[in-house]
Design an enzyme around this catalytic site. Structure first.
Site, short mmCIF file in Angstrom:
data_model
loop_
_atom_site.label_atom_id
_atom_site.label_comp_id
_atom_site.label_asym_id
_atom_site.label_seq_id
_atom_site.Cartn_x
_atom_site.Cartn_y
_atom_site.Cartn_z
N HIS A 44 0.86 -1.19 0.00
CA HIS A 44 0.00 0.00 0.00
C HIS A 44 0.90 1.24 0.00
O HIS A 44 1.17 1.81 1.05
CB HIS A 44 -0.89 -0.04 1.26
CG HIS A 44 -1.99 0.98 1.27
ND1 HIS A 44 -3.19 0.76 1.90
CD2 HIS A 44 -2.07 2.23 0.75
CE1 HIS A 44 -3.97 1.82 1.76
NE2 HIS A 44 -3.31 2.73 1.08
N ARG A 46 1.88 4.92 -0.07
CA ARG A 46 1.17 6.18 0.18
C ARG A 46 2.03 7.32 -0.35
O ARG A 46 3.25 7.19 -0.49
CB ARG A 46 0.90 6.35 1.67
CG ARG A 46 -0.22 5.45 2.17
CD ARG A 46 -0.74 5.91 3.52
NE ARG A 46 -2.08 5.42 3.77
CZ ARG A 46 -2.36 4.21 4.27
NH1 ARG A 46 -1.39 3.38 4.56
NH2 ARG A 46 -3.62 3.85 4.46
N GLU A 71 -2.51 -1.71 -3.38
CA GLU A 71 -3.70 -1.00 -2.96
C GLU A 71 -3.36 0.45 -2.68
O GLU A 71 -2.22 0.79 -2.36
CB GLU A 71 -4.33 -1.66 -1.73
CG GLU A 71 -3.40 -1.76 -0.55
CD GLU A 71 -4.01 -2.44 0.66
OE1 GLU A 71 -4.77 -3.40 0.48
OE2 GLU A 71 -3.71 -2.00 1.78
N HIS A 191 -8.57 -6.19 6.86
CA HIS A 191 -8.40 -5.19 7.92
C HIS A 191 -8.66 -5.81 9.28
O HIS A 191 -9.76 -6.25 9.57
CB HIS A 191 -9.28 -3.95 7.74
CG HIS A 191 -8.49 -2.71 8.02
ND1 HIS A 191 -8.13 -2.32 9.28
CD2 HIS A 191 -7.94 -1.82 7.18
CE1 HIS A 191 -7.40 -1.23 9.20
NE2 HIS A 191 -7.25 -0.90 7.94
N GLY A 214 -1.91 -7.78 7.28
CA GLY A 214 -0.61 -7.17 7.53
C GLY A 214 -0.28 -7.08 9.01
O GLY A 214 0.53 -7.85 9.53
N HIS A 215 -0.94 -6.20 9.70
CA HIS A 215 -0.54 -5.81 11.06
C HIS A 215 -0.43 -7.01 12.01
O HIS A 215 0.60 -7.20 12.65
CB HIS A 215 -1.54 -4.78 11.60
CG HIS A 215 -1.15 -4.21 12.91
ND1 HIS A 215 -0.21 -3.21 13.03
CD2 HIS A 215 -1.54 -4.53 14.17
CE1 HIS A 215 -0.05 -2.92 14.32
NE2 HIS A 215 -0.85 -3.71 15.02
N1 PXP Z 1 -6.96 -4.00 3.21
C1 PXP Z 1 -6.78 -2.68 3.06
C2 PXP Z 1 -7.53 -1.95 2.00
C3 PXP Z 1 -5.87 -1.99 3.89
O1 PXP Z 1 -5.68 -0.67 3.73
C4 PXP Z 1 -5.16 -2.71 4.87
C5 PXP Z 1 -4.16 -2.00 5.75
O2 PXP Z 1 -3.18 -1.40 4.97
C6 PXP Z 1 -5.39 -4.09 4.97
C7 PXP Z 1 -6.30 -4.70 4.14
C8 PXP Z 1 -4.66 -4.93 5.98
O3 PXP Z 1 -5.07 -4.60 7.27
P1 PXP Z 1 -4.26 -5.10 8.52
O4 PXP Z 1 -2.90 -4.48 8.45
O5 PXP Z 1 -5.08 -4.65 9.69
O6 PXP Z 1 -4.19 -6.61 8.41
#
Ligand code: PXP
Length: 239
Positions: A44, A46, A71, A191, A214-215
């Protein structure tokens, strides 16, 4: 139907950027995630390049042999970068440049025309499109009008409500997924998905093709190591 795991490696870039050098090596981590079984890599970028940089995307492109998912908010520089990198999938998110993380889906009722133009541009270049949406059924209906191949359901509300009431937490997602599927959309989700909530989500919400995580995954890797962590997440996806 198998749900695929795309690992979002933005957090790895955040750690690297803290010191200005190349440790950890983001490109190597992407290669290793794939070796350890991930079905895809998500980034992602930015505009302020505070984690994944535009040049990371260029360096990653030849290394990602699974599914590359880029993304971001579709401003001109993002669109140009995606057209240059030609990932397998682009996911459009509505977050403003200063957002810490994506915190809402698209209002597709308001934005379907703008989105449809951008989506057509990407599809003409052979790139599958996905747009980030919440479970509001109007947003799903208007997502179809954009011509997108997929939607990505914004799962933060599920993750927040899951510990208190898992059944209620998935209800709107199940309804949205059923509607989207009946309208011909494919469905991703992401997310705040984690080892605690992932299995429940994918076994209770139908038609989920892919999750991007991700996180929580990168945080779990601190304790379990990256290879074990990816295996643990893959196991949650077996139904
Ligand atoms: N999907 C989108 C559109 C996101 O912006 C993010 C975070 O960058 C994620 C998925 C992944 O979320 P997380 O880091 O909470 O797993």
């Amino acid at each position: 139907m198998e749900t695929k795991l795309s690992v979002n490696i933005n957090k790895v870039a955040t750690i690297r950027n803290a010191r200005g050098g190349n440790v950890p090596n983001v490109q190597q981590v992407a290669v290793d995630c794939q070796k350890f079984g991930a079905h895809g890599i998500t980034v992602h970028p930015r505009p302020d390049e505070r984690h994944i940089r535009y040049n990371d995307v260029r360096l990653l492109r030849p290394l990602v042999y699974t599914e590359f998912n880029i993304e971001g908010y579709p401003n001109k520089s993002f669109i140009d970068l995606v057209l240059e990198a030609k990932p397998e999938q682009v996911t459009l998110v509505p977050d403003p440049p200063e957002a810490i993380t994506s915190n809402a889906g698209w209002d597709t009722v308001k934005n379907w025309q703008m989105l449809s133009e951008i989506i057509a541009t990407f599809q003409k270049a052979g790139i599958r499109t996905s747009i980030f949406v919440d479970t509001n059924l109007k947003n799903i209906e208007f997502a179809v009008k954009t011509g997108t191949n997929r939607i990505e359901l914004y799962t933060e509300p599920f993750a927040t409500n899951f510990p208190n009431n898992p059944i209620a937490a998935t209800a709107s997602f199940t309804e949205a997924a059923k509607l989207a599927h009946s309208l011909g959309l494919e469905i991703n989700a992401g997310h705040d998905l984690s080892l605690e909530n992932l299995k429940y989500f994918v076994t209770n919400v139908p038609f989920i093709k892919e999750v991007s995580i991700g996180h929580a995954l990168i945080s779990d890797a601190l304790y379990f190591g990256l290879e074990n962590t990816i295996q643990l997440y893959l196991r949650q996806l077996v139904k």
